[in-house]
Design an enzyme around this catalytic site. Structure first.
Site, PDB file in Angstrom:
ATOM      1  N   LYS A  24      70.240  37.024  49.266  1.00  0.00           N
ATOM      2  CA  LYS A  24      69.886  38.178  48.426  1.00  0.00           C
ATOM      3  C   LYS A  24      69.396  38.964  48.960  1.00  0.00           C
ATOM      4  CE  LYS A  24      69.236  35.702  44.703  1.00  0.00           C
ATOM      5  NZ  LYS A  24      69.392  34.613  45.628  1.00  0.00           N
ATOM      6  N   THR A  25      67.728  39.798  49.579  1.00  0.00           N
ATOM      7  CA  THR A  25      66.977  40.158  49.680  1.00  0.00           C
ATOM      8  C   THR A  25      67.217  40.834  51.026  1.00  0.00           C
ATOM      9  OG1 THR A  25      65.271  38.912  49.087  1.00  0.00           O
ATOM     10  CG2 THR A  25      63.846  40.256  50.949  1.00  0.00           C
TER      11      THR A  25
ATOM     12  N   ARG B  26      67.990  29.390  53.846  1.00  0.00           N
ATOM     13  CA  ARG B  26      66.367  29.114  54.061  1.00  0.00           C
ATOM     14  C   ARG B  26      66.265  27.536  54.012  1.00  0.00           C
ATOM     15  NH1 ARG B  26      64.213  31.196  48.575  1.00  0.00           N
ATOM     16  NH2 ARG B  26      64.563  32.945  49.448  1.00  0.00           N
TER      17      ARG B  26
ATOM     18  N   ASP C  52      63.834  41.938  43.050  1.00  0.00           N
ATOM     19  CA  ASP C  52      64.422  40.947  42.704  1.00  0.00           C
ATOM     20  C   ASP C  52      63.845  40.384  41.660  1.00  0.00           C
ATOM     21  OD1 ASP C  52      64.525  38.734  43.805  1.00  0.00           O
ATOM     22  OD2 ASP C  52      62.858  38.031  45.307  1.00  0.00           O
TER      23      ASP C  52
ATOM     24  N   THR D 276      68.917  35.483  40.109  1.00  0.00           N
ATOM     25  CA  THR D 276      69.094  33.514  40.175  1.00  0.00           C
ATOM     26  C   THR D 276      69.573  33.646  39.116  1.00  0.00           C
ATOM     27  OG1 THR D 276      66.656  32.420  39.666  1.00  0.00           O
ATOM     28  CG2 THR D 276      67.645  32.893  41.928  1.00  0.00           C
TER      29      THR D 276
END
Length: 366
Positions: free
Chosen positions: A82-83, A235, A127, A176
């Site tokens: 997302k970032t 990740r 975020d 999230t």
């Protein structure tokens, strides 16, 4: 005020990611690895084809009109990019990006300081946007819709609201837990993208790209072994790649191959299905101590020596998604897959067991 040369954040807690200069005294290898993790353009992203097509259309339409695109909301589990997408949006639009987080915005004044420093067309990335304080959320409603904020001067009956006009900008929110977003805030996003877990083939493509950028030798079997244990999350895949690379350099020939991958992942307690130490501890507790459950979350957390929030947010989502654990009204229960994975014999009535369909007294024959 823009960020200083040391890369320190602004007084409002946000920072201009496009102006950031990494501390030259930092570890060069870490900087090189981190730079390789994030694609710079939409075309560089492996996976998420639906989101890429949708986002490409929204950005191209905005470019042709010469206006900032609609506000965008990125939702999905942690570690899916997302970032990275927020930074790509700014790069595709060729505008600066300012980064902050929901927990850092606890007062309306914090948000007002950030908004008042935005330039025209700039991207504001928030975020964990669902964790913003309620007064800040209400200010953000007005800013997103009318591009203005009302700054309150004074207190009590003498307080005065001074409207502050803002240049057009784009909010990119990441969450999230999209269900925790208030409906008025969620409705102000013109585009919502949900990121799904990546198939192993896409993770393999990501890892192959990163090994090339890092100048790390690898084999197809080694990359596939890592991608298959990465829980569908880039990740995690990149983190495991680092550990396998370290193992290959210390105990191997510096090549990320099948033997290095298997040995390294065994050393770091990641099994063939991607379960780590905590995951297996949860399943062991369910099956061996509580006969498969159901058992309450707090009791299960005490049994594995972790906080309930850790079990619920770190381990449980993957175990439930993969079918190892079942959430019931009475608590958590182990499925047939959990018993088989641990090499144990499941008792009768375990979720996922085959029900009798022959001539015996099964409930389908009554």
């Amino acid at each position: 005020m823009s960020e200083n040369l040391s890369g320190a954040p602004e007084g409002d807690g946000s920072y201009d990611a496009t102006a950031r200069i990494i501390d030259p005294g930092g570890d060069a290898e870490d900087r090189r690895f981190d730079a390789a993790l994030r694609p710079r353009r939409l075309a560089d992203i492996a996976g998420q084809p639906r989101v890429k097509d949708q986002l490409s259309l929204v950005l191209e339409a905005a470019r042709r009109r010469g206006v900032p695109p609609d506000h965008m909301l990125m939702s999905g589990p942690p570690g899916l990019g997302k970032t990275t997408l927020a930074m790509i949006i700014a790069a595709e639009l060729e505008v600066p990006i300012r980064i902050t987080s929901g927990p850092a915005i606890q007062h309306a004044g914090d948000l007002a300081a950030i908004l008042s420093s935005l330039a025209e067309g700039e991207v504001l990335f928030v975020d964990e946007i669902h964790r913003m304080a309620r007064p800040a959320e209400e200010m953000l409603y007005l800013a997103m819709e009318d591009f203005r904020v009302d700054v309150i001067v004074g207190k009590g009956p003498g307080a005065t609201a001074i409207p502050l006009e803002l240049p057009p900008f784009t909010v990119v929110g990441a969450t999230t837990r999209s269900g925790l977003l208030p409906a008025p805030l969620r409705d102000r996003f013109g585009f919502t993208a949900h990121l799904d877990y990546y198939p192993a083939s896409d993770l393999a493509q990501i890892l192959t790209r990163n090994t090339v950028l890092l100048d790390v030798d690898s084999t197809r079997q080694g990359i596939e072994e890592i991608s298959g244990r990465s829980r569908g999350t880039p990740r995690i895949a990149n983190r495991l790649l680092r550990r396998v690379r370290d193992y290959a350099q210390v105990h191997g020939e510096g090549v990320v191959d099948l033997s290095a991958a298997r040995a390294a992942l065994e050393l770091f307690d990641v099994d063939a299905r991607g379960l780590d130490r905590l995951d297996r501890a949860v399943l062991e507790a369910l099956c061996r101590r509580f006969d498969g459950g159901p058992v309450g979350l707090s009791t299960l957390a005490v049994a594995v020596g972790e906080e309930p929030d850790t079990v619920e947010t770190v381990s449980e989502p993957y175990l439930v998604r993969e079918g190892y654990m079942v959430r019931t009204p009475r608590g958590r229960a182990a499925s047939m897959m959990a018993w088989e994975h641990l090499g144990l014999v499941a008792p009768p009535g375990t979720p996922g067991q085959q029900l009798p369909l022959g001539d015996g007294p099964g409930r389908f024959n009554q």
